[in-house]
Design an enzyme around this catalytic site. Structure first.
Site, PDB file in Angstrom:
ATOM      1  N   ASP A  97     -11.021   3.353   4.241  1.00  0.00           N
ATOM      2  CA  ASP A  97     -11.420   1.941   4.179  1.00  0.00           C
ATOM      3  C   ASP A  97     -12.946   1.800   4.212  1.00  0.00           C
ATOM      4  OD1 ASP A  97      -9.574  -0.066   3.808  1.00  0.00           O
ATOM      5  OD2 ASP A  97      -8.936  -0.129   5.907  1.00  0.00           O
ATOM      6  N   LYS A 124       0.843  -1.204   0.000  1.00  0.00           N
ATOM      7  CA  LYS A 124       0.000   0.000   0.000  1.00  0.00           C
ATOM      8  C   LYS A 124       0.875   1.249   0.000  1.00  0.00           C
ATOM      9  CE  LYS A 124      -3.907  -2.314   2.128  1.00  0.00           C
ATOM     10  NZ  LYS A 124      -4.532  -2.784   3.362  1.00  0.00           N
ATOM     11  N   GLN A 154      -4.413  -1.153   9.554  1.00  0.00           N
ATOM     12  CA  GLN A 154      -4.425  -2.505   8.997  1.00  0.00           C
ATOM     13  C   GLN A 154      -5.036  -3.496   9.990  1.00  0.00           C
ATOM     14  OE1 GLN A 154      -3.339  -3.382   5.775  1.00  0.00           O
ATOM     15  NE2 GLN A 154      -4.249  -5.347   6.294  1.00  0.00           N
TER      16      GLN A 154
END
Ligand code: NAD
Length: 296
Positions: free
Chosen positions: A121, A54, A98
């Site tokens: 997200d 990422k 994460q």
């Protein structure tokens, strides 16, 4: 019938190129790069690989990447404090923590601490609610990527029968919401569903997000249906000691009947990071009050 293979890798590359161009324009207007912060707690090897890729993809798209790596034993309050600092940081447009987090940390509490307008997200309950009520917000990257592939292949989805297999907050539920928004007739199947094959046989669109290797059998697929396989499962390969990736759908069987199908790997997988970059750039435009002219 032999299915058309939906090339998610190529689609994702195109999206990343468009994001890169738009990121360059953003920088020239806003006098700063769009910024994405990624937080990793602990040393889970798969998570470390995701975070690295990422970060790399963020830089390749011409955005600023802020990586925060914390030890596995980090107390929850310390992680919340970091999220609050990132919420307040004007150089940070998007924040991604994460998952999974170590067991002593309450994931819901961390997600809730993220500013919903930096929640690229799309996991914050406010963004889940915005999606469910048709308000603009951030949509989780993997299902939004699936929708992009579906619309690219089918155009208007209105009136189609869709079956989403899996009801997770990350994939299944937001996928169902997106398909409802597109005027599909949506059935959400899960571990307690009775007669899954019969549901799948009726579906014009099948999205499989279960995490069970090849559980959706080829002969369940309605001829001509579009099959989106989100599953990523590592199974033993023919060669001793080696492994290979397979999806949740029996690809060989399903591609005999489907009109189009995503492969694993190379289908949905590459879309997730591309959509994350897209969401981060959208966040940057909203944050800076700059109009996004490119359609992403
Ligand atoms: P999850 O474990 O949170 O959810 C799995 C869902 O499958 C559950 O809702 C469960 O009810 C359902 N299920 C389990 N057994 C079933 C059965 N026999 N019949 C019908 N439904 C059943 O998983 P998730 O996070 O939604 O991920 C699903 C899969 O997608 C995994 O393989 C994961 O690795 C993959 N994934 C891929 C990407 C990507 O491509 N970038 C992103 C996220 C998840």
């Amino acid at each position: 019938m032999t299915a058309e293979i939906i090339d998610g890798k190529a689609f994702a590359a195109g999206l990343r190129a468009r994001v890169g161009q738009a990121a360059g324009l953003f920088q020239s207007v806003a006098n700063r790069a769009a910024g994405l912060a990624v937080v990793l707690v602990g040393e889970d090897p798969a998570s470390a690989v995701y975070v690295r890729s990422k970060g790399k993809a963020t830089l390749e798209a011409g955005m600023a990447s802020f990586e925060h790596r914390l030890p596995a034993g980090t107390p929850q309050e310390e992680l919340v404090a970091l999220v609050h600092r990132l919420n307040a940081d004007p150089a940070v447009d998007g924040i991604l923590v994460q998952l999974p987090l170590p067991p002593h940390i309450d994931e819901n509490a961390i997600i809730a601490a993220i500013d919903p307008d930096k929640d690229v997200d799309g996991f914050h309950p406010i963004n889940a609610g915005r999606l469910a009520t048709g308000l603009p917000g951030f949509v989780p990257c993997t299902p939004l990527g699936c929708l992009m592939l579906l619309k690219d292949r089918l155009g208007d989805l209105s009136g189609l029968d869709a079956v989403v297999i899996g009801r997770s907050n990350i994939v299944g539920k937001p996928m169902a919401q997106l398909l409802i928004r597109e005027s599909c007739t949506v059935t959400v199947a899960h571990s307690r569903t009775r007669d899954l094959p019969a549901l799948v046989r009726r579906a014009d669109i099948v999205v499989a997000a279960v995490g069970r290797p090849e559980m959706v059998k080829g002969d369940w697929i309605k001829p001509g249906a579009t099959v989106i396989d989100v599953g990523i499962n590592r199974v033993p390969a023919a060669e001793p000691g080696k492994t290979r990736l397979v999806g949740d759908v029996d690809f060989a069987g399903a591609s005999q009947l489907a009109g189009a199908i995503t492969p694993v790997p190379g289908g949905v997988g590459p879309m997730t990071i591309a959509v994350l970059l897209r969401n981060a750039l959208v966040a940057a435009h909203r944050h800076a009050g700059v109009e996004l002219t490119e359609r992403l």
